[in-house]
Scaffold this motif. Structure first.
Motif, PDB file in Angstrom:
ATOM      1  N   GLU A 170      -1.373 -29.208  71.270  1.00 22.03           N
ATOM      2  CA  GLU A 170      -0.132 -29.437  70.517  1.00 22.03           C
ATOM      3  C   GLU A 170       0.652 -30.625  71.054  1.00 22.03           C
ATOM      4  O   GLU A 170       1.379 -31.291  70.309  1.00 22.03           O
ATOM      5  N   LYS A 171       0.562 -30.856  72.384  1.00 24.38           N
ATOM      6  CA  LYS A 171       1.300 -31.937  73.046  1.00 24.38           C
ATOM      7  C   LYS A 171       2.797 -31.864  72.761  1.00 24.38           C
ATOM      8  O   LYS A 171       3.402 -32.801  72.225  1.00 24.38           O
ATOM      9  N   PRO A 172       3.461 -30.747  73.107  1.00 29.56           N
ATOM     10  CA  PRO A 172       4.902 -30.659  72.876  1.00 29.56           C
ATOM     11  C   PRO A 172       5.670 -31.437  73.939  1.00 29.56           C
ATOM     12  O   PRO A 172       5.175 -31.682  75.051  1.00 29.56           O
ATOM     13  N   ARG A 173       6.870 -31.828  73.585  1.00 35.41           N
ATOM     14  CA  ARG A 173       7.742 -32.461  74.568  1.00 35.41           C
ATOM     15  C   ARG A 173       8.358 -31.424  75.500  1.00 35.41           C
ATOM     16  O   ARG A 173       8.633 -31.697  76.671  1.00 35.41           O
ATOM     17  N   LEU A 174       8.580 -30.205  74.977  1.00 40.04           N
ATOM     18  CA  LEU A 174       9.181 -29.120  75.748  1.00 40.04           C
ATOM     19  C   LEU A 174       8.504 -27.825  75.360  1.00 40.04           C
ATOM     20  O   LEU A 174       8.236 -27.572  74.175  1.00 40.04           O
TER      21      LEU A 174
END
Length: 454
Positions: free
Chosen positions: A165-169
């Motif tokens: 997903e590569k989320p920022r948070l």
């Protein structure tokens, strides 16, 4: 087949021992050492390598280290950004704790729904179902169109999906229900919490993803789990609030990216957590009738002053040992201040019950409240009200001297902004230039403070 290893770990401090024993030799606690079974590591180098996020192990001189600032991003709450040191640092691991019902999940859900509108964000729930989280979001009227949700407790699976997903948070709710497959003990045990937090911290630093973990608290208000849990993360903050109060205070206990004494104030409403921009206004909601035993002091919380009302009550005690009860202050310090007042000001309260209360649920952790506490007790003892426009701060020494406190002029300006006309402060904290509309009295001894009230 590799043989499982057995370790004996203290539940309070996380110390390891070769065999079981009744008392922990590290922290001195009794009956806190439990047996845990540790699974064999498949690859020692891959499991423990790159802990601090470095791509490869390499020795550098200190002047060769890249000093480029890591750009922070805002959480959407000014009070939360203040406690975190100015915002969320990419790749950081944050632990937020609090008692049940304090509003941890509500605050994080509001923050994540707002951040999802600006970028990719992942909310992992292990205690609640996705339906329960969705119902809370709809009840609060939050935007739910872009927030990514995951119901999972296996740490390896969570990190594998987060890497895609590569989320920022990413939010983990909560760390006590997370588990790893190669650890044989139950979720919430010392080994599971320790290994899960360490795995998530390594993942955050290696992939530059900020991770916020929710933690439970024990009955005495401290974070549950081994003490090593607080050592491996970057920031540890605590959301606190009384059950009968709508206000919540957010205080940092550890912060590698900012000050640890910052304080954020929130209000629990029907629409979720709301920021309190001017905390002094809510803590100064005094009654119109002037009563004895009440005075206003100025605390310094992090980078801002905070005006708080302190109340003192002195009453004749029918007991052989009079009571010393404090709410929001250290009880032993009150006993010390009473001894100083008896020795150097001639006022004896040995046969009196003494009660001290800090209004608003604030916990006073600095010594600038010493002088205000004693003057409130003197006011109650003499049944003589203090002027409502008076503000007091200063540290009291054992020899009766009044010691200065940091940021004295900023405290006075904040008090003048809220309409206070008089101030009793240490001589060293007197402003070099007069403050418009405020009369400042500088004192050097406790006896001078009592004379200034007459």
């Amino acid at each position: 087949m590799a043989k499982n290893k057995t370790a004996y770990v203290c539940n309070d401090c996380g110390a390891d021992f070769m065999r079981w024993q009744g008392q922990c030799s590290e922290c001195g606690a009794w009956n806190t050492i439990t047996e845990v079974r540790l699974g064999p590591a498949k690859d020692k180098n891959s499991r423990f390598g790159g802990y601090a996020g470095a791509a490869a192990a390499k020795v550098l001189r200190l002047d060769e280290v890249d000093l480029q600032d890591v750009p922070r991003f805002s959480s959407g709450f000014t009070e939360l950004d203040r406690v975190l040191g100015g915002g969320i640092v990419p790749g950081s691991a944050v632990l937020i704790g609090g008692s049940p019902g304090a509003g941890k999940s509500t605050l994080l859900l509001q923050m994540m729904c707002g951040l999802a509108e600006q970028g990719n964000a992942l909310y992992v729930t292990g205690e609640e179902s996705l339906q329960q989280v969705a119902l809370r979001a709809n009840r609060l009227g939050l935007p739910t169109g872009k927030l990514r949700m995951l119901a999972e407790t296996n740490v390896e699976t969570i990190c594998h999906l987060a890497q895609q997903e590569k989320p920022r948070l990413m939010v983990i709710d909560s760390i006590q229900v997370m588990q790893m497959a190669d650890i044989q003990s139950a979720p919430g045990s010392v080994s599971q919490v320790r290994e899960s937090a360490a795995y998530l911290t390594r993942f955050a630093k290696q992939h530059n993803i900020a991770v916020i973990m929710v933690g439970h608290v024990t009955k005495d208000g401290s974070l549950a789990g081994p003490k090593v849990l607080e050592h491996c993360i970057d920031c540890s903050i605590l959301l606190d609030g009384d059950a009968d109060s709508r206000y919540r205070t957010l205080r940092g206990n550890k912060n590698r990216f900012g000050a640890v004494n910052e304080l954020g104030v929130f209000a629990m409403t029907g629409q979720g957590m709301k920021e309190v921009k001017n905390p002094s206004a809510i803590f100064l909601s005094r009654t119109e009738d002037v009563q004895s035993g009440s005075i206003v002091m100025v605390l310094w919380e992090g980078t801002r002053p905070l005006l708080v009302e302190i109340q003192g009550l002195v009453d004749h005690s029918p007991l052989n040992n009079p009571r010393r009860v404090t709410v929001g202050m250290e009880q032993n310090r009150i006993a010390m201040l009473l001894a100083v007042m008896h020795r150097h000001a001639g006022l004896q309260m040995a046969d009196q019950d003494v009660f001290v209360n800090v209004v608003g649920g604030i916990r006073v952790q600095e010594t600038s409240a010493d002088l205000a506490t004693l003057l409130a007790l003197v006011s109650s003892f003499r049944n003589k009200p203090l002027p409502p426009d008076l503000v007091v701060f200063g540290e009291v020494g054992l020899s009766g001297e009044i010691r200065p406190v940091p940021s004295g002029q900023e405290r006075l300006r904040e008090a003048a902004k809220h309409g206070f006309k008089r101030a009793i402060v240490p001589k060293a904290n007197c402003p070099k230039e007069p403050i418009e509309g405020m009369q400042v009295t500088g004192i050097g001894r406790l006896s001078e403070a009592l004379e200034a009230l007459d």
